[in-house]
Design a protein around this motif. Structure first.
Motif, mmCIF file in Angstrom:
data_model
loop_
_atom_site.group_PDB
_atom_site.id
_atom_site.type_symbol
_atom_site.label_atom_id
_atom_site.label_comp_id
_atom_site.label_asym_id
_atom_site.label_seq_id
_atom_site.Cartn_x
_atom_site.Cartn_y
_atom_site.Cartn_z
ATOM 1 N N GLU A 1 0.833 -1.176 0.000
ATOM 2 C CA GLU A 1 0.000 0.000 0.000
ATOM 3 C C GLU A 1 0.878 1.240 0.000
ATOM 4 O O GLU A 1 1.949 1.265 0.600
ATOM 5 C CB GLU A 1 -0.917 0.008 1.215
ATOM 6 C CG GLU A 1 -1.896 -1.143 1.213
ATOM 7 C CD GLU A 1 -2.774 -1.173 2.458
ATOM 8 O OE1 GLU A 1 -2.500 -0.470 3.433
ATOM 9 O OE2 GLU A 1 -3.763 -1.919 2.419
ATOM 10 N N LEU A 2 0.377 2.273 -0.680
ATOM 11 C CA LEU A 2 1.081 3.549 -0.727
ATOM 12 C C LEU A 2 0.111 4.639 -0.295
ATOM 13 O O LEU A 2 -1.015 4.711 -0.800
ATOM 14 C CB LEU A 2 1.588 3.806 -2.142
ATOM 15 C CG LEU A 2 2.347 5.096 -2.374
ATOM 16 C CD1 LEU A 2 3.654 5.116 -1.575
ATOM 17 C CD2 LEU A 2 2.652 5.259 -3.855
ATOM 18 N N TYR A 3 0.542 5.470 0.662
ATOM 19 C CA TYR A 3 -0.300 6.524 1.206
ATOM 20 C C TYR A 3 0.296 7.889 0.892
ATOM 21 O O TYR A 3 1.503 8.036 0.763
ATOM 22 C CB TYR A 3 -0.428 6.377 2.729
ATOM 23 C CG TYR A 3 -1.285 5.224 3.156
ATOM 24 C CD1 TYR A 3 -2.602 5.435 3.536
ATOM 25 C CD2 TYR A 3 -0.778 3.925 3.178
ATOM 26 C CE1 TYR A 3 -3.400 4.378 3.938
ATOM 27 C CE2 TYR A 3 -1.570 2.869 3.574
ATOM 28 C CZ TYR A 3 -2.877 3.100 3.951
ATOM 29 O OH TYR A 3 -3.663 2.055 4.341
ATOM 30 N N TYR A 4 -0.586 8.887 0.794
ATOM 31 C CA TYR A 4 -0.172 10.281 0.683
ATOM 32 C C TYR A 4 -1.098 11.081 1.582
ATOM 33 O O TYR A 4 -2.335 10.994 1.438
ATOM 34 C CB TYR A 4 -0.260 10.760 -0.768
ATOM 35 C CG TYR A 4 0.109 12.210 -0.947
ATOM 36 C CD1 TYR A 4 1.446 12.598 -0.920
ATOM 37 C CD2 TYR A 4 -0.858 13.185 -1.104
ATOM 38 C CE1 TYR A 4 1.807 13.931 -1.063
ATOM 39 C CE2 TYR A 4 -0.512 14.511 -1.259
ATOM 40 C CZ TYR A 4 0.822 14.881 -1.230
ATOM 41 O OH TYR A 4 1.179 16.197 -1.374
ATOM 42 N N ASN A 5 -0.546 11.850 2.521
ATOM 43 C CA ASN A 5 -1.345 12.606 3.496
ATOM 44 C C ASN A 5 -2.370 11.715 4.199
ATOM 45 O O ASN A 5 -3.551 12.037 4.288
ATOM 46 C CB ASN A 5 -2.047 13.804 2.843
ATOM 47 C CG ASN A 5 -1.099 14.927 2.536
ATOM 48 O OD1 ASN A 5 0.010 14.993 3.061
ATOM 49 N ND2 ASN A 5 -1.531 15.832 1.667
ATOM 50 N N ASP A 6 -1.922 10.551 4.637
ATOM 51 C CA ASP A 6 -2.755 9.578 5.357
ATOM 52 C C ASP A 6 -3.926 9.039 4.527
ATOM 53 O O ASP A 6 -4.904 8.555 5.076
ATOM 54 C CB ASP A 6 -3.281 10.170 6.683
ATOM 55 C CG ASP A 6 -2.155 10.433 7.672
ATOM 56 O OD1 ASP A 6 -1.192 9.638 7.684
ATOM 57 O OD2 ASP A 6 -2.247 11.423 8.413
ATOM 58 N N SER A 7 -3.844 9.146 3.217
ATOM 59 C CA SER A 7 -4.892 8.630 2.337
ATOM 60 C C SER A 7 -4.274 7.598 1.392
ATOM 61 O O SER A 7 -3.274 7.873 0.736
ATOM 62 C CB SER A 7 -5.508 9.785 1.542
ATOM 63 O OG SER A 7 -6.478 9.312 0.638
ATOM 64 N N LYS A 8 -4.889 6.396 1.341
ATOM 65 C CA LYS A 8 -4.371 5.336 0.483
ATOM 66 C C LYS A 8 -4.533 5.724 -0.983
ATOM 67 O O LYS A 8 -5.623 6.060 -1.434
ATOM 68 C CB LYS A 8 -5.092 4.022 0.746
ATOM 69 C CG LYS A 8 -4.451 2.855 0.022
ATOM 70 C CD LYS A 8 -5.142 1.495 0.133
ATOM 71 C CE LYS A 8 -5.973 1.249 1.293
ATOM 72 N NZ LYS A 8 -6.565 -0.096 1.314
ATOM 73 N N LYS A 9 -3.436 5.679 -1.741
ATOM 74 C CA LYS A 9 -3.456 6.033 -3.158
ATOM 75 C C LYS A 9 -3.197 4.833 -4.061
ATOM 76 O O LYS A 9 -3.632 4.802 -5.198
ATOM 77 C CB LYS A 9 -2.416 7.119 -3.461
ATOM 78 C CG LYS A 9 -2.685 8.434 -2.754
ATOM 79 C CD LYS A 9 -3.994 9.013 -3.214
ATOM 80 C CE LYS A 9 -4.290 10.339 -2.567
ATOM 81 N NZ LYS A 9 -5.561 10.903 -2.988
ATOM 82 N N LEU A 10 -2.434 3.824 -3.561
ATOM 83 C CA LEU A 10 -2.094 2.655 -4.359
ATOM 84 C C LEU A 10 -2.143 1.423 -3.482
ATOM 85 O O LEU A 10 -1.597 1.409 -2.374
ATOM 86 C CB LEU A 10 -0.694 2.793 -4.973
ATOM 87 C CG LEU A 10 -0.151 1.581 -5.733
ATOM 88 C CD1 LEU A 10 -0.956 1.351 -7.009
ATOM 89 C CD2 LEU A 10 1.320 1.766 -6.059
ATOM 90 N N GLU A 11 -2.806 0.391 -3.983
ATOM 91 C CA GLU A 11 -2.872 -0.877 -3.275
ATOM 92 C C GLU A 11 -2.579 -1.997 -4.267
ATOM 93 O O GLU A 11 -3.129 -2.007 -5.371
ATOM 94 C CB GLU A 11 -4.264 -1.071 -2.661
ATOM 95 C CG GLU A 11 -4.422 -2.386 -1.928
ATOM 96 C CD GLU A 11 -5.801 -2.542 -1.319
ATOM 97 O OE1 GLU A 11 -5.942 -3.428 -0.460
ATOM 98 O OE2 GLU A 11 -6.722 -1.810 -1.706
ATOM 99 N N THR A 12 -1.705 -2.917 -3.894
ATOM 100 C CA THR A 12 -1.424 -4.075 -4.732
ATOM 101 C C THR A 12 -1.894 -5.326 -3.997
ATOM 102 O O THR A 12 -1.739 -5.449 -2.789
ATOM 103 C CB THR A 12 0.074 -4.185 -5.049
ATOM 104 O OG1 THR A 12 0.807 -4.293 -3.845
ATOM 105 C CG2 THR A 12 0.552 -2.992 -5.850
#
Length: 159
Positions: A1-12
């Motif tokens: 998972e990749l987050y930006y500003n505590d919001s998930k942006k990418l999930e594999t």
């Protein structure tokens, strides 16, 4: 998972990847008139390529959609047709020989077929009934339907 500003942006996951929001390739802030999407940026020729085990994966295989200057190009690298569907049915077919079929590509009955070479020689085929033909406009704005009967005789009628 990749987050930006505590919001998930990418999930594999084992099934693939999910991107939340728009995706930019060589573009950090993809923008659209509405909604979200994918933006591909290149200062030369931004491209989207589609290929499979039938087309192959070399640079001369598959289908590419790209920009050349301000021109949009749909380029089928293989010697096959380009087919456009709407309402789950074929409406336009550009054959690999350059001819264009508008309507049902399986049968040319009652549809227009336009065939043109590089020097714009070609034919227009229209209709199969007495109420169909080629509509022409005279210099004074009058319109006429030109047709042919079963003996090859031409006819013209005002429309």
């Amino acid at each position: 998972e990749l987050y930006y500003n505590d919001s998930k942006k990418l999930e594999t996951t084992s099934g693939g990847s999910t991107v939340t929001g728009s995706l930019g390739i060589n573009e950090s802030t993809p923008t659209f008139p509405s909604g979200e999407g994918i933006e591909i940026y290149s200062s030369a020729y931004p491209r989207l390529k589609l290929s499979n085990s039938t087309t192959g994966t070399a640079g001369t295989d598959g289908t590419q959609i790209y920009l050349s200057g301000s021109n949009t190009i749909i380029d089928n690298k293989d010697s096959e047709d380009i087919i456009i569907h709407t309402n789950a049915d074929e409406k336009v077919r550009i054959r690999s020989n350059g001819s264009v079929v508008v309507g049902n590509g399986v049968s040319i009955t009652g549809v227009a077929t336009v065939s043109s070479g590089a020097t714009c020689y070609g034919d227009i085929r229209a209709g199969n009934s007495s109420s169909s033909g080629l509509i022409l406009v005279s210099p004074n704005g009058s319109t006429y339907r030109v047709g042919v009967d079963n003996s090859g005789n031409l006819s013209a009628s005002s429309v």
